[in-house]
Design an enzyme around this catalytic site. Structure first.
Site: not given
Length: 398
Positions: A189-191
Site C-alpha cells: 500500500v506504500k507509494t
C-alpha cells in the site's frame, strides 16, 4: 470496493519480475545494487541499502548506531509500532513524543517537551515520522537534535517523493542532508512496492558499510577486509580462499531478493507518474471536501501542500455526528468505500503502556480520536473521489 490503499502493478512490472525469475539469480544477484543505485539517483542520497522491509530498515539503523540497553530514543506516538520497535529491539528505552492534533506530526515544541522528559546523558537519537507523506519541520527539528548532540533518523516509510525546505532551496526526503539516516518501506500500500521491502539511505560511508553487513548476518566476504588470515588465505601460499567469509558482527538475514528489487526498480521509474497522480487526487479531495468542512477536514500539513501523500486522512468528530468510528466505517463499506485507521497511539499499546504508566499525550489522543484513512492510490480516478465524498456526506448526515 475502493480500498484505502493498494498496489498499482502493470504488465511491465510483471515482465521485470519474470525476467529475473528466468535468470541465474533469485537473490544476492545484480538487481539489488541496480535498485540501490536508482534509489540514490532519485533521492540524492550517496548511499542506499535495500532490505527486507521497513521494520528491518529501522532495526538496521538502530544496530548501525550501536543502540543498547540504557540508551534512550525519542519517537512520536502516532506511527506504526515499528518506529518504536526498531530501536527497542536493541534494548533502547523509548521516550514517546506528542504530536500535533490536526496533522499527527511531531512538532519542534513536542520534541522539546519529550527531550525535557529524557535523561540527557542517555539520549542517543530522535526518530521523526513523515506521517501520511507530510513532512515534519525538518530544519527546526535538526537544529534541536544538533544542539542536543543526538542522531536524527527519518522514518519516511510514508514519504517517498515528498520534499522539504532546506536553506533557500528544497531537499528530497531521503537525501539525508539534515539527518543521519532515512528509512523507507515498499509494502504493497506504500507509494511504490516490491511486495515487501525496505531501504535505508545515509551519507556516511562507514555507516553504509555497517548496514551492508548487518542485513546479511554480519558476514564480510571482501578479502581486503578480513581480520583472520587463517580463514581467508591458504597457509603457506597466502592465496585467497574463494569460499571464505568472516562473521565480523552479529547481524540478521534482512536481505531483499533480486526479483523484489526488479519490481522495486520498475515501480521507482514510475514515480514521475505516481507522484503527480497522488497529488492530483489529493487536490480533488480538497476541492470536493471543502463544502463538507463541517463534517470532515483533511489532515494535511498546509506548509507542505506539494507532498506525495501515502495516506489521505480525514479528521471527523464522530461524537458530534452521533456515530462511532466503527459504525461510520461499516456504513461506508456498504457504499463501496474501504477505510482504515492510522494509527492507535503507540504509547497506549499494552506492551509500551506497561513501560510508560500514566503517560498523557493529548495531541496523539486527539489525532487518533478523529482520524480516518480514505481511499488513495494511483489507479483511482477523480470519479472515485466523487464516490468517496458522496458516501461521506451520506453517512455523516450532511
Amino acid at each position: 470496493m475502493l480500498a484505502y490503499g493498494r498496489q498499482s502493478i502493470a504488465q511491465d512490472d510483471i515482465d521485470e519480475v519474470v525476467r529475473v525469475l528466468r535468470g541465474d539469480f533469485l537473490t544476492t544477484g545484480p538487481e539489488v545494487p541496480k535498485f540501490e543505485e536508482a534509489f540514490c539517483a532519485y533521492t540524492g542520497a550517496p548511499h542506499a541499502l535495500a532490505c527486507a522491509n521497513g521494520t528491518a530498515a529501522l532495526h538496521m539503523i538502530a544496530m548501525a548506531m550501536d543502540l543498547k540497553p540504557g540508551d534512550q530514543v525519542i519517537v512520536p506516538s502516532i506511527s506504526f509500532v515499528a518506529t518504536a520497535n526498531g530501536p527497542h529491539y536493541c534494548g533502547a528505552e523509548v521516550i514517546f513524543a506528542d504530536v500535533d492534533a490536526e496533522t499527527g506530526l511531531m512538532t519542534p515544541h513536542a520534541l522539546k517537551e519529550a527531550m525535557a522528559r529524557a535523561d540527557k546523558s542517555r539520549l542517543r537519537a530522535v526518530f521523526v515520522v513523515h506521517l501520511n507523506g507530510s513532512r515534519v519541520d525538518l530544519e527546526a527539528i535538526a537544529k534541536l537534535t544538533k544542539e542536543a548532540g543526538v542522531a536524527l533518523v527519518e522514518d519516511a516509510c510514508h514519504a517517498l517523493g515528498s520534499t522539504y525546505p532546506v536553506g533557500n532551496g528544497t531537499g528530497n526526503v531521503g537525501d539525508c542532508a539534515l539527518s543521519d539516516f532515512c528509512a523507507f518501506s515498499f509494502h504493497p500500500v506504500k507509494t511504490i512496492t516490491s511486495g515487501e521491502g525496505g531501504m535505508v539511505t545515509c551519507r556516511d560511508p562507514e555507516m553504509a558499510a555497517r548496514l551492508a553487513l548487518l542485513r546479511n548476518h554480519g558476514l564480510e566476504r571482501d578479502k581486503d577486509l578480513f581480520t583472520d588470515p587463517e580463514i581467508g588465505f591458504e597457509v603457506g601460499t597466502g592465496e585467497h580462499n574463494p569460499w571464505a567469509y568472516e562473521l565480523q558482527m552479529l547481524g540478521y538475514n534482512y536481505r531483499l531478493t533480486d526479483f523484489q528489487a526488479a519490481l522495486g526498480r520498475s515501480q521507482l521509474a514510475k514515480m514521475s507518474r505516481f507522484g503527480p497522480q497522488r497529488k492530483a487526487l489529493v487536490a480533488a479531495y480538497r476541492r470536493k471536501l471543502a463544502p463538507l468542512a463541517h463534517l470532515v477536514t483533511p489532515a494535511l500539513n498546509t506548509d507542505n501542500e506539494d507532498a506525495v501523500l501515502h495516506l489521505m486522512v480525514g479528521r471527523i468528530d464522530f461524537a458530534a455526528r452521533g456515530k462511532t468510528r466503527r459504525q461510520v466505517m461499516a456504513q461506508l463499506r456498504e457504499l463501496g468505500v474501504g477505510t482504515q485507521v492510522h494509527y492507535i497511539p503507540i504509547h497506549r499499546q499494552p506492551y509500551y503502556a506497561k513501560l510508560n504508566p500514566g503517560l498523557n499525550l493529548p495531541g496523539a489522543e486527539a489525532y487518533y480520536a478523529g482520524c480516518l484513512s480514505l481511499p488513495l492510490y494511483p489507479d483511482m480516478t477523480e470519479a472515485d473521489v466523487d464516490t468517496v465524498v458522496r458516501a461521506l456526506a451520506t453517512v455523516l448526515g450532511d
